[in-house]
Design a protein around this motif. Structure first.
Motif, PDB file in Angstrom:
ATOM      1  N   GLU A 111       1.036   1.100  13.019  1.00 33.89           N
ATOM      2  CA  GLU A 111       0.105   1.703  12.083  1.00 33.89           C
ATOM      3  C   GLU A 111       0.041   0.880  10.803  1.00 33.89           C
ATOM      4  OE1 GLU A 111       1.746   5.582  11.720  1.00 33.89           O
ATOM      5  OE2 GLU A 111       0.839   6.309  13.584  1.00 33.89           O
ATOM      6  N   ARG A 112      -0.830   1.312   9.892  1.00 30.46           N
ATOM      7  CA  ARG A 112      -1.077   0.537   8.669  1.00 30.46           C
ATOM      8  C   ARG A 112       0.201   0.310   7.885  1.00 30.46           C
ATOM      9  NH1 ARG A 112      -2.279   1.786   3.291  1.00 30.46           N
ATOM     10  NH2 ARG A 112      -3.455   0.136   2.228  1.00 30.46           N
ATOM     11  N   ALA A 113       1.065   1.316   7.806  1.00 27.49           N
ATOM     12  CA  ALA A 113       2.326   1.194   7.090  1.00 27.49           C
ATOM     13  C   ALA A 113       3.361   2.051   7.806  1.00 27.49           C
ATOM     14  CB  ALA A 113       2.169   1.648   5.634  1.00 27.49           C
ATOM     15  N   MET A 114       4.495   1.456   8.114  1.00 25.66           N
ATOM     16  CA  MET A 114       5.516   2.203   8.831  1.00 25.66           C
ATOM     17  C   MET A 114       6.893   1.625   8.524  1.00 25.66           C
ATOM     18  SD  MET A 114       4.508   0.779  12.651  1.00 25.66           S
ATOM     19  CE  MET A 114       5.408   2.088  13.430  1.00 25.66           C
TER      20      MET A 114
ATOM     21  N   LEU B 169       6.886  -2.330   7.958  1.00 20.11           N
ATOM     22  CA  LEU B 169       5.765  -3.146   8.415  1.00 20.11           C
ATOM     23  C   LEU B 169       4.489  -2.665   7.751  1.00 20.11           C
ATOM     24  CD1 LEU B 169       6.493  -3.192  12.274  1.00 20.11           C
ATOM     25  CD2 LEU B 169       7.264  -4.848  10.558  1.00 20.11           C
ATOM     26  N   THR B 170       3.642  -3.601   7.380  1.00 20.51           N
ATOM     27  CA  THR B 170       2.342  -3.270   6.812  1.00 20.51           C
ATOM     28  C   THR B 170       1.290  -4.119   7.501  1.00 20.51           C
ATOM     29  OG1 THR B 170       3.421  -2.933   4.681  1.00 20.51           O
ATOM     30  CG2 THR B 170       1.027  -3.009   4.692  1.00 20.51           C
ATOM     31  N   VAL B 171       0.244  -3.478   8.011  1.00 21.43           N
ATOM     32  CA  VAL B 171      -0.808  -4.161   8.779  1.00 21.43           C
ATOM     33  C   VAL B 171      -2.059  -4.305   7.918  1.00 21.43           C
ATOM     34  CG1 VAL B 171      -2.212  -4.105  10.856  1.00 21.43           C
ATOM     35  CG2 VAL B 171       0.113  -3.174  10.906  1.00 21.43           C
ATOM     36  N   ARG B 172      -2.602  -5.507   7.880  1.00 17.02           N
ATOM     37  CA  ARG B 172      -3.876  -5.738   7.194  1.00 17.02           C
ATOM     38  C   ARG B 172      -4.822  -6.398   8.215  1.00 17.02           C
ATOM     39  NH1 ARG B 172      -3.846  -9.466   2.019  1.00 17.02           N
ATOM     40  NH2 ARG B 172      -3.329  -7.534   0.926  1.00 17.02           N
ATOM     41  N   GLU B 173      -5.762  -5.597   8.753  1.00 16.15           N
ATOM     42  CA  GLU B 173      -6.704  -6.140   9.740  1.00 16.15           C
ATOM     43  C   GLU B 173      -7.682  -7.090   9.056  1.00 16.15           C
ATOM     44  OE1 GLU B 173      -8.459  -3.881  12.728  1.00 16.15           O
ATOM     45  OE2 GLU B 173      -6.721  -2.611  13.091  1.00 16.15           O
ATOM     46  N   LEU B 174      -8.073  -8.125   9.806  1.00 15.32           N
ATOM     47  CA  LEU B 174      -8.874  -9.200   9.208  1.00 15.32           C
ATOM     48  C   LEU B 174     -10.344  -8.886   9.208  1.00 15.32           C
ATOM     49  CD1 LEU B 174      -7.033 -12.273  10.774  1.00 15.32           C
ATOM     50  CD2 LEU B 174      -6.610 -11.132   8.594  1.00 15.32           C
TER      51      LEU B 174
ATOM     52  N   GLY C  88       0.802  -1.214   0.000  1.00  9.98           N
ATOM     53  CA  GLY C  88       0.000   0.000   0.000  1.00  9.98           C
ATOM     54  C   GLY C  88       0.833   1.262   0.000  1.00  9.98           C
ATOM     55  N   GLY C  89       1.993   1.214  -0.658  1.00 12.66           N
ATOM     56  CA  GLY C  89       2.804   2.408  -0.777  1.00 12.66           C
ATOM     57  C   GLY C  89       3.622   2.734   0.444  1.00 12.66           C
ATOM     58  N   VAL C  90       3.981   1.725   1.251  1.00 17.42           N
ATOM     59  CA  VAL C  90       4.729   2.002   2.465  1.00 17.42           C
ATOM     60  C   VAL C  90       6.090   2.613   2.167  1.00 17.42           C
ATOM     61  CG1 VAL C  90       5.627  -0.345   2.516  1.00 17.42           C
ATOM     62  CG2 VAL C  90       5.626   0.988   4.591  1.00 17.42           C
ATOM     63  N   GLY C  91       6.676   2.289   1.041  1.00 15.65           N
ATOM     64  CA  GLY C  91       7.982   2.838   0.701  1.00 15.65           C
ATOM     65  C   GLY C  91       9.112   1.946   1.157  1.00 15.65           C
ATOM     66  N   GLU C  92      10.325   2.333   0.798  1.00 14.65           N
ATOM     67  CA  GLU C  92      11.502   1.525   1.107  1.00 14.65           C
ATOM     68  C   GLU C  92      12.004   1.834   2.514  1.00 14.65           C
ATOM     69  OE1 GLU C  92      12.974  -0.756  -0.935  1.00 14.65           O
ATOM     70  OE2 GLU C  92      11.235  -0.481  -2.205  1.00 14.65           O
ATOM     71  N   PRO C  93      12.300   0.777   3.320  1.00 13.25           N
ATOM     72  CA  PRO C  93      12.903   1.032   4.621  1.00 13.25           C
ATOM     73  C   PRO C  93      14.325   1.544   4.441  1.00 13.25           C
ATOM     74  CG  PRO C  93      12.875  -1.318   4.158  1.00 13.25           C
ATOM     75  CD  PRO C  93      12.117  -0.651   3.044  1.00 13.25           C
ATOM     76  N   VAL C  94      14.691   2.550   5.193  1.00 10.92           N
ATOM     77  CA  VAL C  94      16.014   3.141   5.037  1.00 10.92           C
ATOM     78  C   VAL C  94      16.682   3.300   6.389  1.00 10.92           C
ATOM     79  CG1 VAL C  94      15.461   4.375   2.918  1.00 10.92           C
ATOM     80  CG2 VAL C  94      15.048   5.467   5.109  1.00 10.92           C
TER      81      VAL C  94
ATOM     82  N   ASP D 168      -2.959  -9.481   9.847  1.00 12.64           N
ATOM     83  CA  ASP D 168      -1.760 -10.043   9.236  1.00 12.64           C
ATOM     84  C   ASP D 168      -0.726  -8.926   9.159  1.00 12.64           C
ATOM     85  OD1 ASP D 168      -2.812 -12.573   8.882  1.00 12.64           O
ATOM     86  OD2 ASP D 168      -3.572 -12.133   6.879  1.00 12.64           O
ATOM     87  N   LEU D 169       0.488  -9.229   9.597  1.00 13.74           N
ATOM     88  CA  LEU D 169       1.568  -8.243   9.606  1.00 13.74           C
ATOM     89  C   LEU D 169       2.616  -8.641   8.584  1.00 13.74           C
ATOM     90  CD1 LEU D 169       2.838  -5.722  10.977  1.00 13.74           C
ATOM     91  CD2 LEU D 169       4.045  -7.319  12.485  1.00 13.74           C
ATOM     92  N   ARG D 170       2.809  -7.795   7.576  1.00 12.98           N
ATOM     93  CA  ARG D 170       3.806  -8.028   6.537  1.00 12.98           C
ATOM     94  C   ARG D 170       5.122  -7.384   6.982  1.00 12.98           C
ATOM     95  NH1 ARG D 170       3.979 -11.928   2.718  1.00 12.98           N
ATOM     96  NH2 ARG D 170       4.405 -11.182   0.606  1.00 12.98           N
ATOM     97  N   VAL D 171       6.183  -8.175   7.057  1.00 14.67           N
ATOM     98  CA  VAL D 171       7.487  -7.705   7.516  1.00 14.67           C
ATOM     99  C   VAL D 171       8.467  -7.747   6.343  1.00 14.67           C
ATOM    100  CG1 VAL D 171       9.356  -8.034   9.173  1.00 14.67           C
ATOM    101  CG2 VAL D 171       7.005  -8.638   9.807  1.00 14.67           C
ATOM    102  N   ASP D 172       9.037  -6.611   6.022  1.00  8.96           N
ATOM    103  CA  ASP D 172      10.043  -6.509   4.963  1.00  8.96           C
ATOM    104  C   ASP D 172      11.355  -6.093   5.613  1.00  8.96           C
ATOM    105  OD1 ASP D 172      11.554  -6.130   2.706  1.00  8.96           O
ATOM    106  OD2 ASP D 172      10.141  -4.789   1.699  1.00  8.96           O
ATOM    107  N   PHE D 173      12.324  -7.002   5.642  1.00 10.68           N
ATOM    108  CA  PHE D 173      13.615  -6.745   6.285  1.00 10.68           C
ATOM    109  C   PHE D 173      14.708  -6.880   5.250  1.00 10.68           C
ATOM    110  CE2 PHE D 173      17.297  -8.607   8.701  1.00 10.68           C
ATOM    111  CZ  PHE D 173      17.643  -7.450   9.364  1.00 10.68           C
ATOM    112  N   ARG D 174      15.556  -5.868   5.141  1.00 11.74           N
ATOM    113  CA  ARG D 174      16.574  -5.827   4.093  1.00 11.74           C
ATOM    114  C   ARG D 174      17.958  -6.248   4.579  1.00 11.74           C
ATOM    115  NH1 ARG D 174      14.315  -3.064  -0.192  1.00 11.74           N
ATOM    116  NH2 ARG D 174      12.071  -3.396  -0.028  1.00 11.74           N
TER     117      ARG D 174
END
Length: 431
Positions: A339-342, A424-429, A210-216, A358-364
């Motif tokens: 929050e929804r995207a952080m 992190l991106t949160v998608r409530e069920l 949802g457009g969270v962007g790149e973690p930096v 559901d919590l989407r975790v993107d770790f670089r």
């Protein structure tokens, strides 16, 4: 140094243990000689013990013997059957263990030796016990439950953690059902399966995020000011409320909280400028060090966690560093809300007040390559302190990942332990 004899004393410090093989692993055992759960096995696919005292780093293990939980009586060192030697090196680069390994006949996996407690200290003893059936037989002997899995065509020497990633990934990619391969306590599903970075399948990462962007990573030229605004999260009841305490310093020091910081769980934030080793260690009522809250070499480090302020005495913390630092003690309710995207960098305590999600975790990974990430979820309803009740290890892995983990409904405290940038991106069920 000569070869270590059986049952030799070793210093209770952080030891670097290796056998010259990537498959080296550790099993943390209780008084009954068995693991307490899946997290008590540390290897390449699960590189960090929840306590932080045992870590898998490349072809070796880091054992912080002075930080091992009191419930752990033995640490077994095991791996694929090889001949050679096991060595353990202290921080001053002195070799304190040198143990010859003779490969048992027809063995696919071997217990090289173990570190064990005695009279308030630690000893090492060589074992050299082989297991003909490989990893499954070895770990089962120490209480790890290994579920049956679909047969995967792979050479016999790929039967130990650290060399299982490809066959498990192939099984995951081939499976029509999303989820982990049923291999409990031995290998977690590699993050390069369907839907992960570099794969050819799975959902589109940008549309999910949802457009969270790149973690930096944080800008190394910016050092946090001594004071910054904060707000208490409305509706959060875990932990006392008080006026925050801030202290600045340089190098190694001991800080003591004032009387306005009451007993109970508190938020601890820290920032360390520049490069070099940095650690924060709580001191107990005897002024002895406990398990580290932070222990890192990440440049320009910033992090937060939750730690208990004791009853009847101030919270005392030893900060070990080389440069300028800022430390703050705040109410847990002042932590950042999930929050929804952080995005973020490093360790952070987060508050979850939403529903099941559901919590989407993107770790670089860490800036220098590699790195690990773990996520503890504490359900805090009716709780006044952090305990094993309602606690779940939702994630524990290394290197780059893109993974979804389930979250229970809040209120919950999330303790994220990461050696690098994340999003992190949160998608409530909705049920």
């Amino acid at each position: 140094m000569g070869h270590t004899s059986e049952s030799s004393w070793v210093p209770s410090v952080t030891l670097l243990v290796g056998v010259g093989n990537e498959g080296i692993s550790a099993l943390l055992l209780g008084a009954d000689g068995r693991v307490r759960g899946d997290a008590d096995m540390v290897f390449e696919g699960q590189p960090v013990h929840p306590s932080g005292a045992v870590r898998h780093t490349k072809q070796s293990l880091s054992l912080a013997l002075h930080e091992v939980e009191p419930e752990v009586e033995r640490i077994v060192i095991a791996g694929p059957a090889v001949s050679g030697s096991l060595a353990a090196m202290a921080p001053d680069r002195q070799v304190v263990v040198a143990w010859l390994i003779a490969r048992p006949d027809d063995a696919k996996a071997v217990v090289f030796g173990e570190f064990f407690r005695e009279s308030g200290g630690w000893k090492f003893t060589g074992i050299g016990k082989g297991y003909a059936s490989g990893l499954a037989e070895l770990v089962t002997a120490y209480g790890v439950e290994v579920a049956e899995e679909e047969p995967v065509a792979a050479p016999a020497e790929r039967a130990f953690p650290g060399s299982m990633e490809k066959p498990v990934a192939e099984a995951a990619a081939a499976s029509p059902v999303n989820g982990p391969v049923p291999l409990t306590g031995v290998a977690k599903v590699p993050m390069h399966a369907a839907g992960m970075p570099g794969s050819t399948g799975g959902e589109d990462r940008k549309s999910w995020a949802g457009g969270v962007g790149e973690p930096v990573a944080p800008d190394p030229s910016v050092f946090p000011p001594a004071e910054r605004e904060y707000r208490l999260l409305e509706g959060w009841e875990f932990g006392p409320v008080f006026e925050p305490f801030t202290v600045t310093g340089r190098g190694s020091d001991v800080i003591t909280t004032p009387a306005r910081v009451p007993a109970g769980p508190v938020l601890f934030e820290v920032a360390h400028r520049g490069r070099g080793h940095f650690a924060v260690v709580p001191l107990d009522k005897r002024n002895k060090e406990g398990a580290s809250l932070f222990n890192t070499t990440v440049p320009d480090y910033r992090g937060s966690t939750v730690t208990p302020a004791p009853q009847g005495r101030p919270l005392r913390l030893r900060l070990i560093g080389e440069n300028d630092w800022v430390a703050r003690v705040k109410p847990v309710a002042a932590a950042r809300r999930l929050e929804r995207a952080m995005v973020g960098f490093g360790d952070e305590a987060l508050l979850h007040l939403g529903g099941a999600a559901d919590l989407r975790v993107d770790f670089r990974g860490s800036p220098g390559g590699g790195g690990s990430i773990a996520l503890w979820v504490h359900e805090v309803t009716g709780q006044t302190e952090l305990t094993h009740v309602g606690r779940t290890l939702a994630l524990n892995t290394s290197d780059r990942i893109l993974q979804t983990v389930p979250l229970p409904p809040g209120p919950a405290l999330l303790l994220l332990i990461a050696e690098g940038p994340w999003s992190l991106t949160v998608r409530e069920l909705g049920f």
